[in-house]
Structure formats: structure tokens, C-alpha cells
Write a protein that holds these residues in place. Sequence first.
Motif, mmCIF file in Angstrom:
data_model
loop_
_atom_site.group_PDB
_atom_site.id
_atom_site.type_symbol
_atom_site.label_atom_id
_atom_site.label_comp_id
_atom_site.label_asym_id
_atom_site.label_seq_id
_atom_site.Cartn_x
_atom_site.Cartn_y
_atom_site.Cartn_z
ATOM 1 N N PHE A 103 -23.956 40.586 43.089
ATOM 2 C CA PHE A 103 -22.544 40.184 42.466
ATOM 3 C C PHE A 103 -23.190 39.696 41.053
ATOM 4 C CE2 PHE A 103 -18.911 37.637 40.940
ATOM 5 C CZ PHE A 103 -17.938 38.691 41.415
ATOM 6 N N LEU A 104 -22.332 40.239 40.085
ATOM 7 C CA LEU A 104 -22.604 39.579 38.376
ATOM 8 C C LEU A 104 -21.245 39.032 38.334
ATOM 9 C CD1 LEU A 104 -23.976 39.435 35.596
ATOM 10 C CD2 LEU A 104 -23.155 41.618 35.265
ATOM 11 N N ASP A 105 -21.147 37.563 37.873
ATOM 12 C CA ASP A 105 -20.106 37.154 37.608
ATOM 13 C C ASP A 105 -20.126 36.953 35.913
ATOM 14 O OD1 ASP A 105 -18.155 35.008 37.321
ATOM 15 O OD2 ASP A 105 -18.883 33.584 38.579
ATOM 16 N N SER A 106 -18.985 37.404 35.675
ATOM 17 C CA SER A 106 -18.541 37.550 34.168
ATOM 18 C C SER A 106 -18.228 36.231 33.558
ATOM 19 C CB SER A 106 -17.229 38.390 33.955
ATOM 20 O OG SER A 106 -17.700 39.743 34.177
ATOM 21 N N VAL A 107 -17.987 35.202 34.425
ATOM 22 C CA VAL A 107 -17.809 33.706 34.200
ATOM 23 C C VAL A 107 -16.640 33.508 33.222
ATOM 24 C CG1 VAL A 107 -18.697 31.360 33.674
ATOM 25 C CG2 VAL A 107 -20.326 33.549 34.196
ATOM 26 N N GLY B 194 -25.548 34.851 51.503
ATOM 27 C CA GLY B 194 -26.827 35.684 51.085
ATOM 28 C C GLY B 194 -26.872 36.883 50.170
ATOM 29 N N VAL B 195 -26.041 36.556 49.441
ATOM 30 C CA VAL B 195 -25.783 37.837 48.437
ATOM 31 C C VAL B 195 -26.534 37.476 47.192
ATOM 32 C CG1 VAL B 195 -24.047 39.085 46.893
ATOM 33 C CG2 VAL B 195 -23.511 38.541 49.445
ATOM 34 N N LYS B 196 -27.187 38.462 46.756
ATOM 35 C CA LYS B 196 -27.984 38.281 45.313
ATOM 36 C C LYS B 196 -27.039 38.137 44.266
ATOM 37 C CE LYS B 196 -31.786 41.157 46.809
ATOM 38 N NZ LYS B 196 -32.562 42.385 46.417
ATOM 39 N N PHE B 197 -27.196 37.257 43.256
ATOM 40 C CA PHE B 197 -26.161 36.866 42.258
ATOM 41 C C PHE B 197 -26.892 36.664 41.015
ATOM 42 C CE2 PHE B 197 -24.349 33.444 39.905
ATOM 43 C CZ PHE B 197 -23.270 33.614 39.948
ATOM 44 N N ALA B 198 -25.945 36.848 40.104
ATOM 45 C CA ALA B 198 -26.485 36.504 38.651
ATOM 46 C C ALA B 198 -25.057 36.237 38.011
ATOM 47 C CB ALA B 198 -27.034 37.659 38.103
ATOM 48 N N GLN B 199 -25.243 35.701 36.614
ATOM 49 C CA GLN B 199 -23.984 35.666 35.680
ATOM 50 C C GLN B 199 -24.501 35.907 34.335
ATOM 51 O OE1 GLN B 199 -23.002 31.547 36.980
ATOM 52 N NE2 GLN B 199 -23.792 30.928 34.726
ATOM 53 N N ARG B 200 -23.412 36.309 33.791
ATOM 54 C CA ARG B 200 -23.764 36.541 32.548
ATOM 55 C C ARG B 200 -24.129 35.398 31.486
ATOM 56 N NH1 ARG B 200 -20.999 33.674 28.813
ATOM 57 N NH2 ARG B 200 -18.514 33.557 29.457
ATOM 58 N N ASP B 201 -25.004 35.699 30.433
ATOM 59 C CA ASP B 201 -25.554 34.772 29.572
ATOM 60 C C ASP B 201 -24.488 34.967 28.170
ATOM 61 O OD1 ASP B 201 -27.830 33.351 30.788
ATOM 62 O OD2 ASP B 201 -28.286 35.781 30.835
ATOM 63 N N VAL B 202 -24.351 36.126 27.865
ATOM 64 C CA VAL B 202 -23.534 36.246 26.483
ATOM 65 C C VAL B 202 -22.625 37.262 26.744
ATOM 66 C CG1 VAL B 202 -23.566 36.533 24.145
ATOM 67 C CG2 VAL B 202 -25.432 35.425 25.177
#
Length: 131
Positions: free
Chosen positions: A37-41, A56-64
Motif C-alpha cells: 500500500f502506497l499512502d498518498s498522505v 503485515g502489509v508492505k507499506f510506503a508513503q509518498r515523499d513529494v
Amino acid sequence: SVPFARGINNHMGSTATENPRLMRIVMEYLKERDFFFLDSVVTSKSVCKVTARKIGVKFAQRDVFIDNESDHSYIRSQIMKLAEKAKNNGSAIGIGHDRSDTIAVIREMIPKLEAEGYEFVFVSELESLEN
């Protein structure tokens, strides 16, 4: 409907990403499929990171976010912020729209940044995806 998808992200939906019950359902679905899941924040009240960790899901969030404005010089400056973050942190995630202005600037900037040693990869390839 996207056969080679490895993950998803939210584009809008701050009401959804602030809802622990709903995000638990989404994360459980993603866990079953080994998706990230990629969070757009889009909201500071997002529960996505905490929920992804619990399930236990792989996760990332946008930086820019590169194109809050459809202006070439603005988009260029955002891409340079993204490059600086990548330089300092080893990687960075930028998100934007498929607008003609955004695509034009990306096409212009990628060769320049690659010549400086930057590498463009899929989010699914990042070692920084959290589990």
C-alpha cells in the motif's frame, strides 16, 4: 483490472484513510494478495501506516507530490526536491497526475537525472518498503 499490479495507492479518500475499520478491511485484502500500500498522505490523520504494520502489509508513503500546480517550473522544482530527498535518504517516492504538463516535465527531467546517477524504479522494487 491491472494484471501486473503489485500494490495500490489512494489518490483522494482522506475519509477512508482516516477510518481504522475500513483500512483494516483494505489491508487484509492486500495481505491476501501480497500487495503493498502506497499512502498518498492526503491527510495527516491517515491510519494506513499503523494498520499496514498490524496486518503485515508492505507499506510506503509518498515523499513529494510533484504537481499540485500545473506549471512546468513548479513541477521541475518539485522533482528536484524529490531528487534531493533520494540523494539524502537513498530513495524517495514522488507521485503526480498523468497530466500533459507533468508528463512533459518528467520526460525532460529523467534523462538529466539519470545522467547524474539517479535511477528510476517501481515502488515494488524499493528495499525501503516497510513490513
